[in-house]
Design a protein around this motif. Structure first.
Motif, PDB file in Angstrom:
ATOM      1  N   LEU A 215      47.949 -22.223 -20.991  1.00 43.56           N
ATOM      2  CA  LEU A 215      48.862 -21.597 -21.942  1.00 43.56           C
ATOM      3  C   LEU A 215      50.301 -22.043 -21.739  1.00 43.56           C
ATOM      4  N   GLY A 216      50.506 -23.014 -20.870  1.00 42.25           N
ATOM      5  CA  GLY A 216      51.832 -23.559 -20.626  1.00 42.25           C
ATOM      6  C   GLY A 216      51.811 -24.470 -19.424  1.00 42.25           C
ATOM      7  N   PRO A 217      52.867 -25.253 -19.266  1.00 43.32           N
ATOM      8  CA  PRO A 217      52.930 -26.196 -18.157  1.00 43.32           C
ATOM      9  C   PRO A 217      53.034 -25.473 -16.812  1.00 43.32           C
ATOM     10  N   PRO A 218      52.724 -26.161 -15.737  1.00 43.62           N
ATOM     11  CA  PRO A 218      52.534 -27.602 -15.665  1.00 43.62           C
ATOM     12  C   PRO A 218      51.131 -28.084 -16.034  1.00 43.62           C
ATOM     13  N   ALA A 219      50.131 -27.210 -16.086  1.00 41.30           N
ATOM     14  CA  ALA A 219      48.781 -27.663 -16.451  1.00 41.30           C
ATOM     15  C   ALA A 219      48.727 -28.022 -17.929  1.00 41.30           C
ATOM     16  N   VAL A 220      48.033 -29.113 -18.252  1.00 37.71           N
ATOM     17  CA  VAL A 220      47.849 -29.520 -19.644  1.00 37.71           C
ATOM     18  C   VAL A 220      46.366 -29.722 -19.971  1.00 37.71           C
ATOM     19  N   THR A 221      45.526 -29.726 -18.949  1.00 41.27           N
ATOM     20  CA  THR A 221      44.098 -29.951 -19.126  1.00 41.27           C
ATOM     21  C   THR A 221      43.343 -28.632 -18.972  1.00 41.27           C
ATOM     22  N   PRO A 222      42.440 -28.308 -19.915  1.00 36.73           N
ATOM     23  CA  PRO A 222      41.646 -27.078 -19.790  1.00 36.73           C
ATOM     24  C   PRO A 222      40.701 -27.137 -18.590  1.00 36.73           C
ATOM     25  N   VAL A 223      40.258 -25.972 -18.152  1.00 42.90           N
ATOM     26  CA  VAL A 223      39.221 -25.876 -17.130  1.00 42.90           C
ATOM     27  C   VAL A 223      37.945 -25.374 -17.799  1.00 42.90           C
ATOM     28  N   PRO A 224      36.785 -25.745 -17.282  1.00 38.57           N
ATOM     29  CA  PRO A 224      35.529 -25.294 -17.886  1.00 38.57           C
ATOM     30  C   PRO A 224      35.360 -23.773 -17.834  1.00 38.57           C
ATOM     31  N   VAL A 225      34.782 -23.232 -18.897  1.00 37.71           N
ATOM     32  CA  VAL A 225      34.400 -21.825 -18.983  1.00 37.71           C
ATOM     33  C   VAL A 225      32.895 -21.794 -19.191  1.00 37.71           C
ATOM     34  N   TYR A 226      32.206 -20.929 -18.456  1.00 39.97           N
ATOM     35  CA  TYR A 226      30.744 -20.894 -18.473  1.00 39.97           C
ATOM     36  C   TYR A 226      30.232 -19.602 -19.115  1.00 39.97           C
TER      37      TYR A 226
ATOM     38  N   VAL B 160      25.219 -10.232 -12.774  1.00 35.72           N
ATOM     39  CA  VAL B 160      26.047 -11.138 -13.555  1.00 35.72           C
ATOM     40  C   VAL B 160      25.430 -12.525 -13.429  1.00 35.72           C
ATOM     41  N   LEU B 161      24.911 -13.031 -14.553  1.00 38.03           N
ATOM     42  CA  LEU B 161      24.252 -14.339 -14.574  1.00 38.03           C
ATOM     43  C   LEU B 161      25.171 -15.356 -15.244  1.00 38.03           C
ATOM     44  N   VAL B 162      25.273 -16.538 -14.633  1.00 37.92           N
ATOM     45  CA  VAL B 162      26.151 -17.592 -15.140  1.00 37.92           C
ATOM     46  C   VAL B 162      25.366 -18.890 -15.241  1.00 37.92           C
ATOM     47  N   ASP B 163      25.561 -19.605 -16.341  1.00 36.78           N
ATOM     48  CA  ASP B 163      24.916 -20.919 -16.543  1.00 36.78           C
ATOM     49  C   ASP B 163      25.987 -22.002 -16.389  1.00 36.78           C
ATOM     50  N   VAL B 164      26.021 -22.644 -15.213  1.00 38.31           N
ATOM     51  CA  VAL B 164      27.047 -23.643 -14.947  1.00 38.31           C
ATOM     52  C   VAL B 164      26.674 -25.024 -15.494  1.00 38.31           C
ATOM     53  N   ASP B 165      25.529 -25.123 -16.134  1.00 34.37           N
ATOM     54  CA  ASP B 165      25.146 -26.384 -16.766  1.00 34.37           C
ATOM     55  C   ASP B 165      25.567 -26.433 -18.233  1.00 34.37           C
ATOM     56  N   ARG B 166      26.152 -25.338 -18.711  1.00 30.04           N
ATOM     57  CA  ARG B 166      26.686 -25.270 -20.083  1.00 30.04           C
ATOM     58  C   ARG B 166      28.125 -24.805 -20.015  1.00 30.04           C
ATOM     59  N   THR B 167      28.909 -25.196 -20.984  1.00 33.52           N
ATOM     60  CA  THR B 167      30.272 -24.687 -21.092  1.00 33.52           C
ATOM     61  C   THR B 167      30.476 -24.121 -22.494  1.00 33.52           C
ATOM     62  N   LEU B 168      31.438 -23.236 -22.596  1.00 34.90           N
ATOM     63  CA  LEU B 168      31.765 -22.630 -23.884  1.00 34.90           C
ATOM     64  C   LEU B 168      32.803 -23.452 -24.619  1.00 34.90           C
TER      65      LEU B 168
END
Length: 110
Positions: free
Chosen positions: A82-93, A102-110
């Protein structure tokens, strides 16, 4: 792989985070399980795209998490900075609740 047990819902306080390691088809993935201020659970990469540090050590504010090192904020729903210094998104699962699990599928991203 499919969704796997990451933690139990009671392990993550409102406005808090929990760091977990999950197995993906490509190897181990570091994930931050985050409960936003409204109580909704999210799974986001635990590694900041700018500083390569743990996002689970950052602060949750609304539906964002702030990197503790340089202050980049990431949207928990999209992973977008949502602002600098980061410009690259991170994966969301994808997160699925099975009762308290709480179950998470790390082989898929949203």
């Amino acid at each position: 792989m499919t969704a796997q047990l990451a933690c139990y819902a009671s392990d993550v306080p409102t406005g808090g985070t929990l760091r977990v390691e999950l197995e993906a088809e490509t190897g181990t993935v570091e994930v931050a399980i985050v409960r936003d201020d409204d109580g909704e659970l999210h799974a986001i990469s635990d590694i900041c795209s700018h500083g390569a540090v743990s996002l689970s050590d950052g602060e949750v504010d609304g539906c964002t998490v702030e990197c503790w090192l340089h202050g980049s904020r990431f949207d928990l729903r999209t992973g977008k900075p949502l602002g600098p210094p980061a410009v690259t998104p991170v994966p969301v699962y994808p997160v699925t609740l099975d009762g308290e699990r709480v179950l998470v599928d790390v082989d898929r991203t949203l």
